[in-house]
Write a protein that holds these residues in place. Structure first.
Motif, PDB file in Angstrom:
ATOM      1  N   THR A 104       0.840  -1.186   0.000  1.00  0.00           N
ATOM      2  CA  THR A 104       0.000   0.000   0.000  1.00  0.00           C
ATOM      3  C   THR A 104       0.875   1.236   0.000  1.00  0.00           C
ATOM      4  OG1 THR A 104      -1.655   1.240   1.252  1.00  0.00           O
ATOM      5  CG2 THR A 104      -0.104  -0.079   2.520  1.00  0.00           C
ATOM      6  N   LEU A 105       0.289   2.349  -0.380  1.00  0.00           N
ATOM      7  CA  LEU A 105       0.976   3.634  -0.294  1.00  0.00           C
ATOM      8  C   LEU A 105       0.672   4.337   1.022  1.00  0.00           C
ATOM      9  CD1 LEU A 105       0.329   4.966  -3.926  1.00  0.00           C
ATOM     10  CD2 LEU A 105       2.389   3.856  -3.048  1.00  0.00           C
ATOM     11  N   LEU A 160      -6.325  12.940  -4.174  1.00  0.00           N
ATOM     12  CA  LEU A 160      -6.002  11.606  -4.684  1.00  0.00           C
ATOM     13  C   LEU A 160      -5.002  10.900  -3.773  1.00  0.00           C
ATOM     14  CD1 LEU A 160      -5.662  12.189  -8.533  1.00  0.00           C
ATOM     15  CD2 LEU A 160      -7.330  10.705  -7.401  1.00  0.00           C
ATOM     16  N   LYS A 215      -6.567   9.804  -0.635  1.00  0.00           N
ATOM     17  CA  LYS A 215      -7.433   8.656  -0.909  1.00  0.00           C
ATOM     18  C   LYS A 215      -6.619   7.366  -0.935  1.00  0.00           C
ATOM     19  CE  LYS A 215     -10.363   6.717  -4.573  1.00  0.00           C
ATOM     20  NZ  LYS A 215     -10.925   6.946  -5.940  1.00  0.00           N
ATOM     21  N   TRP A 216      -5.390   7.448  -1.451  1.00  0.00           N
ATOM     22  CA  TRP A 216      -4.520   6.272  -1.519  1.00  0.00           C
ATOM     23  C   TRP A 216      -3.791   6.026  -0.202  1.00  0.00           C
ATOM     24  CZ3 TRP A 216      -2.369   8.733  -6.577  1.00  0.00           C
ATOM     25  CH2 TRP A 216      -3.295   8.545  -7.603  1.00  0.00           C
ATOM     26  N   CYS A 237      -1.743   8.258   1.412  1.00  0.00           N
ATOM     27  CA  CYS A 237      -0.499   9.015   1.586  1.00  0.00           C
ATOM     28  C   CYS A 237      -0.708  10.197   2.527  1.00  0.00           C
ATOM     29  CB  CYS A 237      -0.002   9.541   0.243  1.00  0.00           C
ATOM     30  SG  CYS A 237       0.334   8.277  -0.990  1.00  0.00           S
ATOM     31  N   GLU A 294      -5.031   6.928 -12.441  1.00  0.00           N
ATOM     32  CA  GLU A 294      -4.519   5.559 -12.396  1.00  0.00           C
ATOM     33  C   GLU A 294      -3.055   5.507 -12.816  1.00  0.00           C
ATOM     34  OE1 GLU A 294      -7.128   6.521 -14.113  1.00  0.00           O
ATOM     35  OE2 GLU A 294      -8.859   5.670 -13.041  1.00  0.00           O
ATOM     36  N   GLU A 318      -0.935   6.846  -9.965  1.00  0.00           N
ATOM     37  CA  GLU A 318      -0.823   5.863  -8.887  1.00  0.00           C
ATOM     38  C   GLU A 318       0.179   4.770  -9.250  1.00  0.00           C
ATOM     39  OE1 GLU A 318      -3.698   3.068  -6.062  1.00  0.00           O
ATOM     40  OE2 GLU A 318      -4.396   3.733  -8.030  1.00  0.00           O
ATOM     41  N   LYS A 321       3.793   3.777  -7.303  1.00  0.00           N
ATOM     42  CA  LYS A 321       4.146   2.426  -6.866  1.00  0.00           C
ATOM     43  C   LYS A 321       5.391   1.923  -7.587  1.00  0.00           C
ATOM     44  CE  LYS A 321      -0.490   1.036  -5.427  1.00  0.00           C
ATOM     45  NZ  LYS A 321      -1.615   0.086  -5.609  1.00  0.00           N
TER      46      LYS A 321
END
Length: 453
Positions: free
Chosen positions: A11-12, A33, A36-37, A39, A128, A131, A135
Motif C-alpha cells: 500500500t501507499l 487523490l 485517498k490512496w 499518503c 490511475e 498511482e 508504486k
C-alpha cells in the motif's frame, strides 16, 4: 517490505509526498487523490519564487519520500518555463515525479537524464497512471515498508532495534523530525536487491555490569553514528555498515575518497561498496578486500574482540604491525610529515571543531577521580585534569603532524591474526603524528583490557 519478519501491506498508506503545483484547483485534486490512496500529502500554497522556496522547506520539514511536481511553476503560458524540472535536484533525497499538462517527449527525456526525475506523467493520463507511477518508483528504489512483493527486503536487527532507537533519539536531540521508518528506508536503498539483511551492532558486552553505562558501551555507541556487521542474503562474507547523521556520513565518504580509496597500498584494505543519504541519516557500506576466509561466516572480528580472545601478545601485535606497516596506513607517517603548528591541545581542538574548548568549563565541574572499568578502580579523571592544565600542558617536544585515522579505537579496526582493516573515516585527516597510537593504547588500557589486579 518486512521488518523483523513482519510483512507490511502492499500500500501507499503513510507515504510522505510533497505536491508542488501553482494551480490551486489541480493542487487540491492531487492532494485529494494522494490522501485517498493513504499518503500523507504536503502542499505549499505560495506562488512564484516563494513556491519554489517553500517546496524545498516543506520537503525537508516533513522528510518527504516522494514529490509530485508540476513542470511550469512560474508561468503556465511560457514554453520556456521548466522551473519544475529545475526544482528536482533541490528536493533530493525525495524522488520526484513530474506531472505536467504541457510536457512532451523532449521534456520527459530532460526530466530523466538532465534533472534526475524518477518518472514523468502527463496530467491528461489520469489518476490511475499517477498511482502506478508512485508504486513503480517506490518498488524500484525499495522505499521502506511500501515496497511491492517483488522487491521485499527482510530487515532484521539482532538487538531488536535497540541500537536504531538510540540512534534516532540522538538525532532528535536538536529537535529535528526523524521519521521512525527512515533507517529502514535507508537500508532498503543501500541494499536494493537484497531479500534479507541482518544487522549486528558492534557493542561492548564484556565489561563489568556495575560500571557506568557510558564506559561499558563501544565508542561506536557514544556518538550520532552506529556501526554494524551486516549479513546480506546468503553471502559468505559480511559487510560493515555505518549509519549516522547525514553530515557525518558525508564527511566519512569525502575522507574515504581523499585518503583511503587511493591512499592505502597493499592487498588488504577497506573498500566502499555504496552510500546513500536521506534527510537526517546517511549510510555507507564497506567490504574488507583481501578477506579470503569465506568459510568462516564470522569473518574478521573487531580488534576489541580479538584482543580479549587471544592471549599471546605476539599474535595480538601481528595485525597492528600490518596496520602500521609502510604499505598500509604507515605510509602516511612517512610522507608529508610536517611540524605541528601550535600545541597538542590546539590541534585536537581544531580537529573537533572547537568542541574541546567548549567542554573545558563542563569538565572542570567533574570529580577529580573517575572509574575505569578495565582497571576496576578510580584514578585521576583525565577530563578534569585537562580542564585544569590545558593552557600549560604540552609535553611533546617538537611535535609533528601527519595524516591520521583520527578515531582508532578497538571497534574501528577489524582484524584477523595477520591483517587489519580500518573503518570509520569521519575524523581522518591531519593531526598529531602520535594520535592513532595514543588513542588505541588508551582504548586498550581503559576499556578493552580487563586486568586482574
Amino acid at each position: 517490505m518486512t521488518i523483523n519478519g513482519e510483512h507490511s501491506p502492499i500500500t501507499l498508506a503513510g507515504l510522505r509526498v510533497l505536491v508542488v503545483d501553482n494551480d490551486a484547483e489541480l493542487r487540491q485534486q492531487t492532494v485529494a487523490l494522494l490522501e485517498k490512496w493513504g499518503c500523507q500529502a504536503f502542499a505549499p500554497t505560495d506562488t512564484g519564487q516563494a513556491l519554489f522556496d517553500a517546496a524545498i522547506t516543506t520537503a525537508a520539514a516533513h522528510c518527504c519520500q516522494l514529490a509530485v511536481v508540476d513542470m511550469r511553476l512560474l508561468d503556465d503560458t511560457s514554453t520556456q518555463d521548466i522551473s519544475g524540472l529545475e526544482l528536482v535536484p533541490e528536493l533530493r533525497p525525495a524522488f520526484t515525479i513530474i506531472n505536467s499538462a504541457f510536457g512532451h517527449v523532449r521534456h520527459a527525456a530532460d526530466a530523466f537524464h538532465e534533472y534526475g526525475a524518477a518518472d514523468f506523467v502527463a496530467k491528461e493520463d489520469g489518476p490511475e497512471v499517477l498511482e502506478r507511477a508512485l508504486k513503480r518508483v517506490v518498488a524500484k528504489h525499495a522505499i521502506a515498508r511500501y515496497t511491492s512483493d517483488a522487491r521485499r527486503t527482510d530487515i532484521e536487527w539482532s538487538d531488536g532495534g535497540q541500537s536504531l532507537t538510540s540512534l534516532r533519539q540522538s538525532l532528535m536531540e536538536d529537535k529535528r523530525y526523524v521519521p521512525e521508518d527512515e533507517a529502514n528506508d535507508l537500508i532498503g536503498r543501500l541494499f536494493v536487491d537484497a531479500q534479507r539483511v541482518v544487522l549486528v551492532p558492534i557493542v561492548d558486552e564484556q565489561l563489568p555490569s556495575d560500571a557506568p553505562l557510558a564506559s561499558t558501551t563501544s565508542p561506536n555507541l557514544r556518538r550520532e553514528t552506529r556501526i554494524f556487521l551486516t549479513q546480506v542474503d546468503h553471502q559468505p562474507v559480511r559487510l560493515v555498515l555505518k549509519l549516522g547523521k547525514h553530515q557525518k556520513i558525508e564527511r566519512e565518504v569525502e575522507n574515504y575518497r581523499r585518503y583511503v580509496e587511493h591512499g592505502l597500498g597493499g592487498l588488504f584494505r577497506p573498500e566502499m561498496r555504496g552510500h546513500k543519504y536521506l534527510w537526517n541519516m546517511g549510510g555507507v557500506i564497506y567490504g574488507l578486500v583481501g578477506n579470503a576466509d569465506v568459510s568462516n561466516s564470522d569473518g574478521p572480528h573487531s580488534f576489541s574482540q580479538f584482543y580479549r580472545t587471544e592471549h599471546d601478545p605476539s599474535i595480538i601485535l601481528q595485525p597492528l604491525q600490518h596496520f602500521f606497516h609502510r604499505q598500509h596506513w604507515g605510509r602516511w607517517y612517512q610522507t608529508g610529515v610536517q611540524p605541528l603548528d601550535g600545541s597538542i591541545f590546539q590541534a585536537y581542538d581544531a580537529m573537533l571543531h572547537g568542541k574541546l574548548s567548549l567542554s573545558m568549563q563542563k569538565w572542570h565541574a567533574l570529580d577529580r577521580d573517575a572509574y575505569f572499568p578495565a582497571l576496576r578502580q578510580a584514578l585521576t579523571n583525565p577530563l578534569r585534569w585537562l580542564s585544569d592544565h590545558h593552557h600549560t600542558a604540552n609535553l611533546v617536544a617538537n611535535p609533528r603532524k601527519a595524516i591520521t585515522h583520527g578515531d582508532l579505537h578497538g571497534d574501528n579496526l577489524f582484524v584477523t591474526p595477520l591483517h587489519a582493516w580500518p573503518i570509520d573515516f569521519e575524523r581522518t585527516g591531519e593531526g598529531p603524528i602520535l594520535r592513532d597510537f595514543v588513542e588505541l593504547i588508551q582504548d586498550i588500557l581503559t576499556r578493552i583490557a580487563q586486568f586482574e589486579l
